[in-house]
Write a protein that holds these residues in place. Structure first.
Motif, short mmCIF file in Angstrom:
data_model
loop_
_atom_site.label_atom_id
_atom_site.label_comp_id
_atom_site.label_asym_id
_atom_site.label_seq_id
_atom_site.Cartn_x
_atom_site.Cartn_y
_atom_site.Cartn_z
N THR A 168 4.12 -3.60 0.43
CA THR A 168 3.33 -4.51 -0.49
C THR A 168 1.89 -3.82 -0.67
O THR A 168 1.28 -4.41 -1.62
N HIS A 169 1.57 -2.92 0.16
CA HIS A 169 0.21 -2.30 -0.07
C HIS A 169 0.27 -1.09 1.09
O HIS A 169 1.13 -1.16 1.94
N HIS A 170 -0.95 -0.24 0.95
CA HIS A 170 -0.77 0.91 1.73
C HIS A 170 -1.39 1.17 3.10
O HIS A 170 -1.50 1.99 3.69
N HIS A 171 -2.06 -0.16 3.49
CA HIS A 171 -2.84 -0.49 4.70
C HIS A 171 -1.70 0.15 5.97
O HIS A 171 -0.66 -0.25 6.00
N GLU A 172 -2.47 0.66 6.98
CA GLU A 172 -1.62 1.43 8.06
C GLU A 172 -0.80 0.25 8.84
O GLU A 172 0.14 0.90 9.43
N ASP A 173 -1.09 -0.92 8.70
CA ASP A 173 -0.26 -2.20 9.42
C ASP A 173 0.95 -2.44 8.53
O ASP A 173 1.49 -3.59 8.86
N HIS A 174 1.15 -1.70 7.61
CA HIS A 174 2.11 -2.13 6.34
C HIS A 174 3.16 -0.74 6.24
O HIS A 174 4.22 -1.00 5.50
N VAL A 175 2.61 0.28 6.65
CA VAL A 175 3.38 1.41 6.36
C VAL A 175 3.73 2.17 7.45
O VAL A 175 4.30 3.36 7.42
N GLY A 177 -6.87 -7.40 -4.80
CA GLY A 177 -8.15 -8.19 -4.16
C GLY A 177 -8.30 -7.79 -2.81
O GLY A 177 -9.23 -7.06 -2.27
N HIS A 178 -7.36 -7.85 -1.93
CA HIS A 178 -7.23 -7.28 -0.49
C HIS A 178 -7.20 -5.85 -0.58
O HIS A 178 -7.82 -5.35 0.07
N SER A 179 -6.44 -5.39 -1.45
CA SER A 179 -6.53 -3.79 -1.76
C SER A 179 -5.95 -3.59 -3.33
O SER A 179 -5.46 -4.71 -4.01
N GLY A 239 2.90 -9.96 1.36
CA GLY A 239 1.78 -9.05 2.01
C GLY A 239 0.71 -9.75 2.77
O GLY A 239 0.97 -10.83 3.29
N ASP A 240 -0.67 -9.22 2.33
CA ASP A 240 -1.69 -9.85 2.96
C ASP A 240 -2.44 -10.94 1.83
O ASP A 240 -3.49 -11.12 1.96
N LEU A 241 -1.67 -11.26 0.87
CA LEU A 241 -2.50 -12.00 -0.25
C LEU A 241 -2.79 -13.64 0.32
O LEU A 241 -3.99 -14.09 0.23
#
Ligand SMILES: [Zn+2]
Length: 328
Positions: free
Chosen positions: A76-83, A176-178, A195-197
């Motif tokens: 859903t996005h590249h942040h470290e707590d998602h990948v 927005g968040h990323s 994701g974090d939306l």
């Protein structure tokens, strides 16, 4: 370890991997394994810790699977707590990884991109009168650039854009968040992997980032538009990156937008009271958090100033290289 119940609809089953966290307000780090009867899709990949890896394997095992049964990863996005687990999974089995096109330079951490990003933040902190307080953040960015090779996720990413169809999902861009934030919509089941939306208990930060040309993205505006877009989606369940599964996204979105409006009004009142510079607004609004969570706080402040400027509520004037803000 207790495993979350499976959620099923029309032949598909979702196995949530939800690991509670103790630090900060995020509550838990979630990813989702979807069994469509023929294959396993992983949406997001948690954080790169042994604990998360163990939990992930534990959930798979409980459902009768192993890591080698996973067929693809959607991010859903590249942040470290998602990948986090991408590299560990690919070390076991080479499978395709899908992410938004804007995630590619961020995951691969190419030097040109990282240098541009460093320069972007240095200039922004200078203009917002907080270059001194930003030294720690800037050193962190430099550290990332120097260690990029070890930190990067050097795998082939299949780039996604708005409207793309990937297996049972339609890609919905929700920046927005990323800049690379996307949701995966399963129209048949009315499921949205979001994701974090939108989070059930805490607000999502619209984090300041440059676009690929080095221009500042208007992230608060983007995030508001993404929330509105999400409200237009007919979804029965949202599977978020943190906290609980959401079954009332429209009502929740209304409360989030109301909170954002309240925040903007509070900032207006500080500016009305004579605060002109972004760093002074940050100190007045966030008090000790200004130093404790400098990067997030400045991101919020700059994002809201951009939003208020775009809404023609405030104007800005540059004096000796520093932006000063006034009511319009
Ligand atoms: Zn995130």
């Amino acid at each position: 370890m207790e495993v979350m119940p499976t959620i099923s609809s029309l032949g598909h089953s979702v196995y949530p991997v939800i690991l509670k966290t103790t630090n900060g307000s995020i509550g838990s780090i979630n990813c989702y394994i979807i069994n469509d009867g023929d294959s396993l899709t992983l949406i997001d990949a948690g954080i790169d810790t042994d604990l998360y890896w163990e939990e992930f394997i534990h959930v798979l095992k409980k459902k009768g699977f192993a890591v080698s049964d996973i067929d693809r990863i959607l991010l859903t996005h590249h942040h470290e707590d998602h990948v986090g687990l991408v590299k560990r999974i690919l070390a076991i089995k080479q499978i395709p990884v899908y992410a938004h096109v804007e995630a590619v330079p961020r995951l691969k951490m190419d030097q040109g991109f990282l240098t541009m990003r460093q320069n972007f933040f240095k200039k922004m902190y200078e203009e917002m009168n907080c270059l001194e307080e930003a030294q720690f953040r800037l050193a962190k960015l430099e550290n990332t650039r120097v260690n990029a090779k070890a930190l990067a996720i050097q795998v082939d990413i299949i780039p996604l854009r708005q409207g793309d169809k990937v297996f049972d999902y339609t890609v919905m861009e929700t920046p927005g968040h990323s800049p690379d934030s996307i949701c995966f919509y399963d129209e048949k089941r009315k499921w949205l992997f979001s994701g974090d939306l939108l989070l059930s208990k805490s607000s999502t930060n619209a984090i300041i980032e440059p676009d690929s040309e080095g221009n500042r993205l208007k992230t608060v505006i983007q995030h508001r538009e993404s929330l509105r877009k999400c409200a237009s989606i007919d979804a029965e369940l949202l599977f978020p990156g943190h906290q609980n599964v959401i079954d009332n996204h429209r009502a929740l979105i209304e409360t989030k937008i109301q909170k954002m409006d309240d925040k903007a009004e509070r900032m207006i009142s500080f500016i009305q009271g004579g605060i002109e510079k972004a760093n002074d607004l940050a100190k007045a609004y966030y008090k000790s958090k200004y130093t404790e969570e400098f990067s997030l706080v400045m991101s919020e402040i700059v994002g809201y100033l951009d939003y208020l400027e775009e809404s023609k509520r405030i104007i800005k004037v540059k004096k000796a290289g520093i932006w000063h803000y006034f009511l319009a």
